[in-house]
Design an enzyme around this catalytic site. Structure first.
Site, PDB file in Angstrom:
ATOM      1  CG  HIS A   1      14.189  18.584 -45.952  1.00  0.00           C
ATOM      2  ND1 HIS A   1      12.970  18.024 -46.239  1.00  0.00           N
ATOM      3  CD2 HIS A   1      15.126  17.703 -46.389  1.00  0.00           C
ATOM      4  CE1 HIS A   1      13.163  16.858 -46.830  1.00  0.00           C
ATOM      5  NE2 HIS A   1      14.462  16.638 -46.920  1.00  0.00           N
TER       6      HIS A   1
ATOM      7  CD  GLU B   1      11.013  22.927 -46.229  1.00  0.00           C
ATOM      8  OE1 GLU B   1      10.189  22.603 -47.104  1.00  0.00           O
ATOM      9  OE2 GLU B   1      12.162  22.436 -46.174  1.00  0.00           O
TER      10      GLU B   1
ATOM     11  CB  CYS C   1       9.110  16.403 -47.076  1.00  0.00           C
ATOM     12  SG  CYS C   1       9.923  16.664 -45.469  1.00  0.00           S
TER      13      CYS C   1
ATOM     14  CB  CYS D   1       9.373  20.232 -43.757  1.00  0.00           C
ATOM     15  SG  CYS D   1      11.143  19.856 -43.853  1.00  0.00           S
TER      16      CYS D   1
END
Length: 139
Positions: free
Chosen positions: A68, A70, A96, A99
């Site tokens: 991801h 992040e 999510c 993260c």
């Protein structure tokens, strides 16, 4: 947020393009976008496992080739030895739960995000943490 949106254009995910920027003292520290690990083929080249399996967003994150945005912003900081404690993360979507936990443990002070993401546990954990969270609503 404009820079995070620009960074998201580098994403190689076939389902969603996400960008993240870590900022401290009005200085960009790192950026990240979603895509496969360094040196590996991207989903746009080999297809999306999650799409093929019919998995909805916000579930079974481990069944994905990509990292991801992040996560990549945090990894870039580690790779380059950049201290991110106390930073603000700008992200084009709500993180999510994975993260969110990383942001909390990395010492991120503030999260500003724009788009929604279907992960209620992430929001619950962010609210329970000391991290300041701001959701920019589209007008």
């Amino acid at each position: 947020m404009g820079i995070a949106e620009l960074v998201s254009k580098r994403a190689t995910c076939v389902k969603r393009s996400v960008g993240a920027v870590l900022v401290k003292d009005n200085r960009i520290l790192t950026t990240g976008y979603n895509g496969a690990p360094r040196g590996m083929k991207h989903c746009e080249e080999v297809g999306c496992i999650r799409k093929e399996m019919g998995l909805p967003s916000g579930q079974r994150h481990e069944l994905c080739r990509g990292l991801h945005a992040e996560q990549n912003a945090i990894i870039q900081a580690a790779w380059h030895g950049v201290k991110i404690e106390g930073a603000t993360m700008y992200c084009t979507y709500q993180p999510c739960v994975i993260c969110a936990k990383m942001l909390i443990n990395a010492g991120i002070e503030k999260l500003i995000f724009k788009g929604n993401y279907p992960d209620e546990l992430a929001m619950k954990m962010l609210k329970e943490s000391k991290l300041k969270v701001l959701h920019l609503m589209d007008h």
